[in-house]
Design an enzyme around this catalytic site. Structure first.
Site, PDB file in Angstrom:
ATOM      1  N   TRP A 181      82.658 -63.845 -14.416  1.00 36.31           N
ATOM      2  CA  TRP A 181      83.289 -65.152 -14.194  1.00 36.31           C
ATOM      3  C   TRP A 181      84.412 -64.979 -13.190  1.00 36.31           C
ATOM      4  O   TRP A 181      85.199 -64.042 -13.294  1.00 36.31           O
ATOM      5  CB  TRP A 181      83.873 -65.737 -15.495  1.00 36.31           C
ATOM      6  CG  TRP A 181      84.697 -66.948 -15.180  1.00 36.31           C
ATOM      7  CD1 TRP A 181      84.243 -68.185 -14.860  1.00 36.31           C
ATOM      8  CD2 TRP A 181      86.135 -67.006 -15.085  1.00 36.31           C
ATOM      9  NE1 TRP A 181      85.309 -69.014 -14.565  1.00 36.31           N
ATOM     10  CE2 TRP A 181      86.473 -68.308 -14.694  1.00 36.31           C
ATOM     11  CE3 TRP A 181      87.158 -66.071 -15.267  1.00 36.31           C
ATOM     12  CZ2 TRP A 181      87.797 -68.717 -14.499  1.00 36.31           C
ATOM     13  CZ3 TRP A 181      88.476 -66.469 -15.069  1.00 36.31           C
ATOM     14  CH2 TRP A 181      88.779 -67.780 -14.704  1.00 36.31           C
ATOM     15  N   GLU A 217      78.832 -66.884 -15.689  1.00 37.33           N
ATOM     16  CA  GLU A 217      79.475 -68.010 -16.387  1.00 37.33           C
ATOM     17  C   GLU A 217      79.901 -69.066 -15.368  1.00 37.33           C
ATOM     18  O   GLU A 217      80.608 -68.778 -14.410  1.00 37.33           O
ATOM     19  CB  GLU A 217      80.712 -67.511 -17.158  1.00 37.33           C
ATOM     20  CG  GLU A 217      81.462 -68.632 -17.886  1.00 37.33           C
ATOM     21  CD  GLU A 217      82.701 -68.126 -18.645  1.00 37.33           C
ATOM     22  OE1 GLU A 217      83.160 -66.998 -18.389  1.00 37.33           O
ATOM     23  OE2 GLU A 217      83.211 -68.888 -19.491  1.00 37.33           O
ATOM     24  N   LYS A 277      81.633 -72.922 -14.251  1.00 33.83           N
ATOM     25  CA  LYS A 277      82.831 -73.684 -14.614  1.00 33.83           C
ATOM     26  C   LYS A 277      82.905 -74.943 -13.778  1.00 33.83           C
ATOM     27  O   LYS A 277      82.377 -74.982 -12.669  1.00 33.83           O
ATOM     28  CB  LYS A 277      84.076 -72.820 -14.390  1.00 33.83           C
ATOM     29  CG  LYS A 277      85.327 -73.441 -14.988  1.00 33.83           C
ATOM     30  CD  LYS A 277      86.399 -72.416 -15.259  1.00 33.83           C
ATOM     31  CE  LYS A 277      87.634 -73.114 -15.783  1.00 33.83           C
ATOM     32  NZ  LYS A 277      88.685 -72.199 -16.176  1.00 33.83           N
ATOM     33  N   ASP A 337      80.156 -71.778 -21.364  1.00 34.93           N
ATOM     34  CA  ASP A 337      81.415 -71.878 -22.110  1.00 34.93           C
ATOM     35  C   ASP A 337      81.590 -73.369 -22.371  1.00 34.93           C
ATOM     36  O   ASP A 337      81.562 -74.175 -21.425  1.00 34.93           O
ATOM     37  CB  ASP A 337      82.544 -71.300 -21.243  1.00 34.93           C
ATOM     38  CG  ASP A 337      83.919 -71.412 -21.869  1.00 34.93           C
ATOM     39  OD1 ASP A 337      84.266 -72.502 -22.359  1.00 34.93           O
ATOM     40  OD2 ASP A 337      84.677 -70.418 -21.833  1.00 34.93           O
ATOM     41  N   HIS A 384      83.706 -75.733 -20.210  1.00 33.12           N
ATOM     42  CA  HIS A 384      83.504 -75.747 -18.763  1.00 33.12           C
ATOM     43  C   HIS A 384      82.639 -76.884 -18.242  1.00 33.12           C
ATOM     44  O   HIS A 384      81.974 -76.742 -17.215  1.00 33.12           O
ATOM     45  CB  HIS A 384      82.909 -74.408 -18.322  1.00 33.12           C
ATOM     46  CG  HIS A 384      83.874 -73.278 -18.438  1.00 33.12           C
ATOM     47  ND1 HIS A 384      83.674 -72.045 -17.867  1.00 33.12           N
ATOM     48  CD2 HIS A 384      85.078 -73.206 -19.052  1.00 33.12           C
ATOM     49  CE1 HIS A 384      84.703 -71.257 -18.146  1.00 33.12           C
ATOM     50  NE2 HIS A 384      85.559 -71.937 -18.869  1.00 33.12           N
ATOM     51  N   HIS A 401      80.192 -68.818 -24.654  1.00 31.50           N
ATOM     52  CA  HIS A 401      81.599 -68.691 -25.019  1.00 31.50           C
ATOM     53  C   HIS A 401      81.918 -69.907 -25.859  1.00 31.50           C
ATOM     54  O   HIS A 401      81.844 -71.041 -25.372  1.00 31.50           O
ATOM     55  CB  HIS A 401      82.498 -68.687 -23.772  1.00 31.50           C
ATOM     56  CG  HIS A 401      82.663 -67.344 -23.159  1.00 31.50           C
ATOM     57  ND1 HIS A 401      83.460 -67.107 -22.071  1.00 31.50           N
ATOM     58  CD2 HIS A 401      82.149 -66.132 -23.520  1.00 31.50           C
ATOM     59  CE1 HIS A 401      83.435 -65.825 -21.768  1.00 31.50           C
ATOM     60  NE2 HIS A 401      82.637 -65.215 -22.629  1.00 31.50           N
ATOM     61  N   ASP A 442      89.696 -77.532 -19.942  1.00 32.03           N
ATOM     62  CA  ASP A 442      89.335 -76.225 -20.492  1.00 32.03           C
ATOM     63  C   ASP A 442      90.576 -75.590 -21.130  1.00 32.03           C
ATOM     64  O   ASP A 442      91.059 -74.559 -20.680  1.00 32.03           O
ATOM     65  CB  ASP A 442      88.806 -75.361 -19.332  1.00 32.03           C
ATOM     66  CG  ASP A 442      88.380 -73.975 -19.775  1.00 32.03           C
ATOM     67  OD1 ASP A 442      87.837 -73.856 -20.884  1.00 32.03           O
ATOM     68  OD2 ASP A 442      88.591 -73.023 -19.002  1.00 32.03           O
ATOM     69  N   ASP A 471      91.097 -74.202 -23.994  1.00 30.82           N
ATOM     70  CA  ASP A 471      90.902 -73.004 -24.821  1.00 30.82           C
ATOM     71  C   ASP A 471      91.689 -73.032 -26.119  1.00 30.82           C
ATOM     72  O   ASP A 471      92.344 -72.061 -26.493  1.00 30.82           O
ATOM     73  CB  ASP A 471      91.199 -71.725 -24.013  1.00 30.82           C
ATOM     74  CG  ASP A 471      90.126 -71.456 -22.970  1.00 30.82           C
ATOM     75  OD1 ASP A 471      88.995 -71.135 -23.372  1.00 30.82           O
ATOM     76  OD2 ASP A 471      90.398 -71.599 -21.767  1.00 30.82           O
ATOM     77  N   ASP A 497      86.006 -67.519 -27.081  1.00 30.13           N
ATOM     78  CA  ASP A 497      86.885 -67.475 -25.909  1.00 30.13           C
ATOM     79  C   ASP A 497      87.951 -68.555 -26.026  1.00 30.13           C
ATOM     80  O   ASP A 497      87.717 -69.692 -25.622  1.00 30.13           O
ATOM     81  CB  ASP A 497      86.052 -67.662 -24.626  1.00 30.13           C
ATOM     82  CG  ASP A 497      86.916 -67.572 -23.375  1.00 30.13           C
ATOM     83  OD1 ASP A 497      88.063 -67.099 -23.478  1.00 30.13           O
ATOM     84  OD2 ASP A 497      86.435 -67.980 -22.293  1.00 30.13           O
TER      85      ASP A 497
HETATM   86  C1  RNT Z   1      87.765 -68.977 -17.956  1.00 33.15           C
HETATM   87  C2  RNT Z   1      86.539 -68.415 -18.581  1.00 33.15           C
HETATM   88  C3  RNT Z   1      86.570 -66.944 -18.889  1.00 33.15           C
HETATM   89  C4  RNT Z   1      87.905 -66.467 -19.413  1.00 33.15           C
HETATM   90  C5  RNT Z   1      87.907 -65.040 -19.914  1.00 33.15           C
HETATM   91  C6  RNT Z   1      89.297 -64.544 -20.177  1.00 33.15           C
HETATM   92  O1  RNT Z   1      87.761 -70.326 -17.880  1.00 33.15           O
HETATM   93  O2  RNT Z   1      86.245 -69.126 -19.735  1.00 33.15           O
HETATM   94  O3  RNT Z   1      85.521 -66.632 -19.730  1.00 33.15           O
HETATM   95  O4  RNT Z   1      88.383 -67.298 -20.435  1.00 33.15           O
HETATM   96  O5  RNT Z   1      87.238 -64.253 -19.030  1.00 33.15           O
HETATM   97 ZN    ZN Z   2      84.747 -68.410 -21.010  1.00 34.38          ZN
END
Ligand code: RNT
Ligand code: ZN
Length: 419
Positions: free
Chosen positions: A182, A223, A225, A258, A261, A285, A293, A295, A326
């Site tokens: 990523w 990955e 986004k 993820d 994303h 993720h 995003d 998290d 994640d």
């Molecule tokens: C970032 C991605 C990625 C990170 C990690 C730390 O938006 O989700 O996966 O969160 O690599």
């Molecule tokens: Zn991620």
């Protein structure tokens, strides 16, 4: 125990075998991300430097892990409070160097992760791995899509080094290692060239994946986004880019979604069966986005349950879906954040496993939508908590209501002394 027997009987009436569900869940690895414990800072660069790549941890709750020893002690605390089979998800920035030693990211070697391998081995855990294409002076700010060939070469070498490290971790631990690519590459404002960076990113991934590895052991992922902080207008590794790359290179890599994303009304639960119609294997993720995003810590919420239901229904527990967490919250006790999220992912998986999926599917196929709605609604008030408590007991970890005190003690004895 008596409560569990009663709950088991209630589920049996629906044709659900709770003992089998518990036994199954014990065999499903879920990857615990190392980066919740120190706000994604790692050990290979100055920890006072900002986190880059368009991601952000917010909050300054005391007790952040500052060293490998502290981070590993914190992970041990989390492991002791979480049921189920775990892997540890390690970022390249968490390399552990000997006294006086340091290697830049393009020169990282398996030996810099020997302590992580040992940590996992001693606990019978697998490991996953991630190249770190952010929080480093060579982000110009682009990495694998940079027009500067020297920059791009540095990051390609980093990716290749990570393939070698992933192969090492897989061999050491006797379990496949999912290696996730990523980058936060993109632009804050309207670009003049959208294709150039993508052509370069594609070529960079081609070069990274030309490093030899056993695809049964190392599972490189791409990955995607939608956008990042400071990278609002354009993301090189967009959904279309990442999926198309993975689709054209099925013999070398798998796609990773993820659930933070995508646009806020898109749901990954719906994308899982779409991808599994074409890919033998995918990776996830699991996180919780709030408006972006962000998290946030994974909760036992509708979308987490729906994601886990789709994994179960699609046969994802037989190896086609690699599940990793994640999220990173620095505003609350980090050990608690880690534990709540991991337990919720497990809880949602168990909830999916005690759903009479075959019966519900038969109702859908018979266009019996009236009964389908009634049955799905009634499932929500089944005595699921008793099955969860039984699972925790069988795994030797505390039930709900019995673990938070341990976190409070750990905070008082350990975290509060980290000043
Ligand atoms: C970032 C991605 C990625 C990170 C990690 C730390 O938006 O989700 O996966 O969160 O690599
Ligand atoms: Zn991620």
């Amino acid at each position: 125990m008596a409560n569990y027997e009663a709950a088991k009987a209630s589920y049996a009436k629906l044709g659900v075998d709770t003992d089998a569900a518990i036994a199954k869940l014990k065999t499903v690895p879920v990857s615990l991300h190392c980066w919740q414990g120190d706000d994604v800072r790692g050990f290979d660069t100055d920890p006072s430097k900002p986190l880059t790549g368009g991601i952000q941890t917010t909050g300054n709750y005391p007790g952040r892990a500052r060293t490998p020893e502290e981070l590993m002690a914190d992970i041990d605390k989390v492991l002791s409070l979480c049921p189920g089979m775990k892997k540890i998800n390690i970022h390249a920035s968490y390399a552990i160097f000997e006294e006086g030693e340091w290697a830049d990211r393009d020169k990282l070697e398996p030996k810099h992760f020997a302590k992580w391998a040992q940590f996992c081995k001693e606990r019978g855990l697998g490991a996953d791995f991630n190249p770190t294409f952010f929080s480093h002076p060579n982000c110009d700010p682009l990495t694998l899509s940079s027009p500067n060939e020297e920059t791009r070469k540095f990051w390609i070498e980093h990716g290749k080094a990570c393939i070698r490290i992933s192969q090492y971790l897989a061999e050491e631990l006797g379990q496949p290692c999912v290696m996730n690519i990523w980058t936060g590459d993109g632009f804050k404002d309207i670009p003049a060239d959208r294709k150039g960076p993508r052509d370069r990113y594609r070529d960079s991934i081609d070069q990274i994946l030309s490093e030899p590895y056993d695809f049964k052991l190392v599972k490189p992922c791409i990955e995607s986004k939608v956008f990042g902080i400071g990278v609002e207008a354009y993301t090189v590794g967009s959904s279309e880019f990442a999926l198309t790359y993975a689709a054209f290179n099925k013999d070398k890599c798998i796609p990773l979604m993820d659930n933070g994303h995508y646009h806020p009304t898109e749901v990954v639960s719906d994308k899982i069966p779409a991808l599994l119609a074409f890919f033998d294997e995918i990776a996830l993720h699991v996180t919780r986005p709030i408006r972006w995003d962000s998290d946030h810590v994974v909760l036992f919420d509708d979308e987490t349950r729906e994601i886990m239901k789709e994994i179960v229904r699609c046969g994802g527990l037989e190896g086609s879906v690699n599940i990793a967490l994640d999220y990173f919250d620095a505003s609350i006790n980090r050990i608690s954040a880690w534990t709540v999220g991991f337990r919720n992912a497990q809880k949602a998986l168990l909830y999916a496993l005690v759903t009479p999926n075959e019966d519900l599917k038969a109702m859908q196929d018979a266009s019996n939508f009236t009964e389908l709605m009634v049955r799905q609604e009634e499932l929500k008030t089944m005595p699921f908590g008793e099955v969860w408590n039984e699972y925790c007991a069988q795994c030797g970890v505390p039930a709900d209501g019995e673990w938070f005190g341990e976190i409070q003690t750990y905070e008082k004895d350990i975290l509060s002394k980290r000043i």
